[in-house]
Design a protein around this motif. Structure first.
Motif, short mmCIF file in Angstrom:
data_model
loop_
_atom_site.label_atom_id
_atom_site.label_comp_id
_atom_site.label_asym_id
_atom_site.label_seq_id
_atom_site.Cartn_x
_atom_site.Cartn_y
_atom_site.Cartn_z
N LEU A 268 59.70 37.49 18.61
CA LEU A 268 60.34 36.44 17.82
C LEU A 268 59.31 35.74 16.94
CD1 LEU A 268 62.92 34.82 17.19
CD2 LEU A 268 62.33 33.31 19.10
N ALA A 269 58.15 35.45 17.50
CA ALA A 269 57.10 34.78 16.73
C ALA A 269 56.65 35.64 15.56
CB ALA A 269 55.92 34.45 17.65
N ALA A 270 56.55 36.94 15.78
CA ALA A 270 56.14 37.83 14.70
C ALA A 270 57.15 37.82 13.56
CB ALA A 270 55.95 39.25 15.23
N ARG A 271 58.41 37.82 13.91
CA ARG A 271 59.45 37.86 12.88
C ARG A 271 59.61 36.53 12.16
NH1 ARG A 271 64.63 41.32 14.80
NH2 ARG A 271 65.34 40.43 12.83
N LEU A 272 59.28 35.43 12.83
CA LEU A 272 59.45 34.10 12.24
C LEU A 272 58.16 33.54 11.65
CD1 LEU A 272 61.74 32.35 14.90
CD2 LEU A 272 62.42 33.41 12.73
N ASP B 145 67.70 39.53 16.34
CA ASP B 145 68.42 39.41 15.07
C ASP B 145 69.20 38.11 15.01
OD1 ASP B 145 67.47 41.81 14.16
OD2 ASP B 145 69.26 42.96 14.68
N ALA B 146 69.91 37.79 16.09
CA ALA B 146 70.72 36.57 16.12
C ALA B 146 69.84 35.33 16.04
CB ALA B 146 71.56 36.54 17.40
N MET B 147 68.74 35.31 16.77
CA MET B 147 67.85 34.15 16.74
C MET B 147 67.25 33.95 15.35
SD MET B 147 65.79 34.36 20.38
CE MET B 147 66.61 33.94 21.94
N CYS B 148 66.87 35.03 14.70
CA CYS B 148 66.29 34.91 13.37
C CYS B 148 67.32 34.40 12.36
CB CYS B 148 65.72 36.25 12.92
SG CYS B 148 64.22 36.75 13.81
N GLN B 149 68.55 34.91 12.46
CA GLN B 149 69.60 34.45 11.57
C GLN B 149 69.90 32.97 11.78
OE1 GLN B 149 72.89 37.09 12.30
NE2 GLN B 149 71.82 38.88 11.49
N MET B 150 69.97 32.55 13.05
CA MET B 150 70.25 31.15 13.35
C MET B 150 69.12 30.26 12.87
SD MET B 150 71.94 31.58 17.13
CE MET B 150 72.28 29.82 17.33
N THR B 151 67.88 30.73 12.98
CA THR B 151 66.74 29.95 12.51
C THR B 151 66.80 29.75 11.01
OG1 THR B 151 65.35 30.81 14.32
CG2 THR B 151 64.22 29.88 12.40
N GLU B 152 67.12 30.83 10.30
CA GLU B 152 67.20 30.74 8.83
C GLU B 152 68.27 29.74 8.41
OE1 GLU B 152 67.91 33.66 4.94
OE2 GLU B 152 67.84 34.49 6.98
N VAL B 153 69.43 29.81 9.06
CA VAL B 153 70.51 28.90 8.71
C VAL B 153 70.17 27.45 9.08
CG1 VAL B 153 72.89 28.26 9.27
CG2 VAL B 153 72.29 30.67 8.88
N HIS B 154 69.61 27.28 10.28
CA HIS B 154 69.32 25.92 10.78
C HIS B 154 68.36 25.19 9.87
CE1 HIS B 154 68.79 22.78 13.84
NE2 HIS B 154 67.52 22.80 13.48
N PHE B 155 67.28 25.83 9.47
CA PHE B 155 66.25 25.13 8.70
C PHE B 155 66.51 25.16 7.20
CE2 PHE B 155 63.90 26.09 12.68
CZ PHE B 155 63.65 24.78 13.05
N ALA B 156 67.60 25.85 6.81
CA ALA B 156 67.98 25.85 5.40
C ALA B 156 69.00 24.76 5.09
CB ALA B 156 68.55 27.20 4.99
#
Length: 321
Positions: A29-33, A309-320
């Motif tokens: 997760l850290a690598a992807r984010l 995939d779900a965590m990355c999508q949620m992160t993108e939406v949350h901080f946008a």
């Protein structure tokens, strides 16, 4: 986000019970984010305590894309050094700011509920009741006379939130929680919480079906023993770290100390490690299940790829937002 929320520092949290699989998932997760990991595990702060804490090894810090993921607040104190929740709150806050200054996201990973919540929710630890040595002495006497379970039951009646996280064998914290309640009439868990979090939080939780989690716990204990947990404890004792230290009361260390001191048979010590770790995992889940902010993922029913995939999508939406 509102203007007020934009002023808050972003913080992603990955939490869950011991042995659920946080470590490997957190690295990917850290690598992807583009994140760096801050440990929220109170036992991984200690140097020389590697096997019994399931501390991440250097080769495990490499993500599948070859990227090295830095882990902060690991190996920062010796086993006999005091390190309080307030110390963690301060040090973790500094690390979060440092990670952000490097253009990366901070990812807090761990299972020590009180430490993680104190940071995330801005517990006002300075407002905690002052120590009352007379009351504390009385409670110590009751602990010895009535037993740990009796005092833990008393705490569960007045402060179930703290009781869910504090083990009966954790005499120091159990007595402190009862001391604060008797002195103030308020549970220690309530008087610490700030009005709102100082961070723009995104909380992920990892879980598994209980039988599967317990099987993983038993397998992990067997792996630790095969890897030399007893030798690690013997080395710590030879270095002068005594069995009554807070660090040496951790899971695995306490039971192996009992075996080395002749208080337990080896098989008994092993069974107690497994039993106490299962109970600890249950308390961790109880602690976190009451927090509706956590987005839960079942590592037994979902693949790691789908969870990531779900965590990355949620992160993108949350901080946008």
């Amino acid at each position: 986000m509102t203007g007020q929320a934009k002023q808050k520092l972003p913080l992603i949290v990955l939490l869950g019970p011991t042995a659920v699989g946080k470590t490997a998932l957190a690295v990917e997760l850290a690598a992807r984010l583009n994140a760096e990991i801050i440990s929220g595990d109170s036992m991984q702060f200690y140097r020389y305590m590697n096997i019994g804490t399931a501390k991440i090894r250097p080769q495990e810090m490499l993500a599948s894309d070859g990227r090295l993921i830095l882990h902060r607040l690991v190996d920062i104190i010796d086993p006999d050094e005091p390190f309080s929740v307030a110390d963690f709150q301060m040090r973790a806050g500094e690390e979060i700011a440092h990670v952000l200054s490097r253009g990366k996201l901070p990812l807090l990973v761990g299972g020590t509920g009180l430490y993680i919540q104190a940071l995330c929710d801005g517990y006002q630890l300075s407002q905690e009741a002052a120590a009352d040595e007379n009351l504390r002495s009385r409670l110590r006497g009751e602990y010895e006379q009535l037993g740990a379970l009796a005092l833990h039951k008393r705490l569960a009646q007045v402060d179930p939130v703290s009781a869910a996280h504090i083990a009966p064998a954790d005499q120091k914290r159990l007595i402190r929680a009862l001391e604060v309640f008797e002195n103030t009439g308020r549970p220690i868990s309530l008087q610490r919480r700030a009005a709102e979090s100082p961070y723009n939080l995104l909380l992920f939780g990892l879980t598994r079906e209980r039988a599967a989690l317990y099987e993983r716990i038993e397998q992990r204990v067997d792996i630790m023993l095969a890897a030399g947990l007893q030798n690690e404890v013997e080395r710590l004792l030879s270095m002068g770290y005594t069995s009554d230290l807070k660090s040496m009361q951790g899971l695995g260390y306490r039971q192996i100390c009992g075996y080395l001191m002749g208080e337990l048979a080896y098989d008994e010590a092993v069974n107690l490690i497994k039993r106490d770790t299962r109970r600890f995992a249950k308390r961790q889940l109880t602690w976190w299940r009451r927090d509706a902010r956590i987005h839960w993922f079942d590592a037994g029913e979902q693949t790691s790829a789908s969870i990531l995939d779900a965590m990355c999508q949620m992160t993108e939406v949350h901080f946008a937002e």
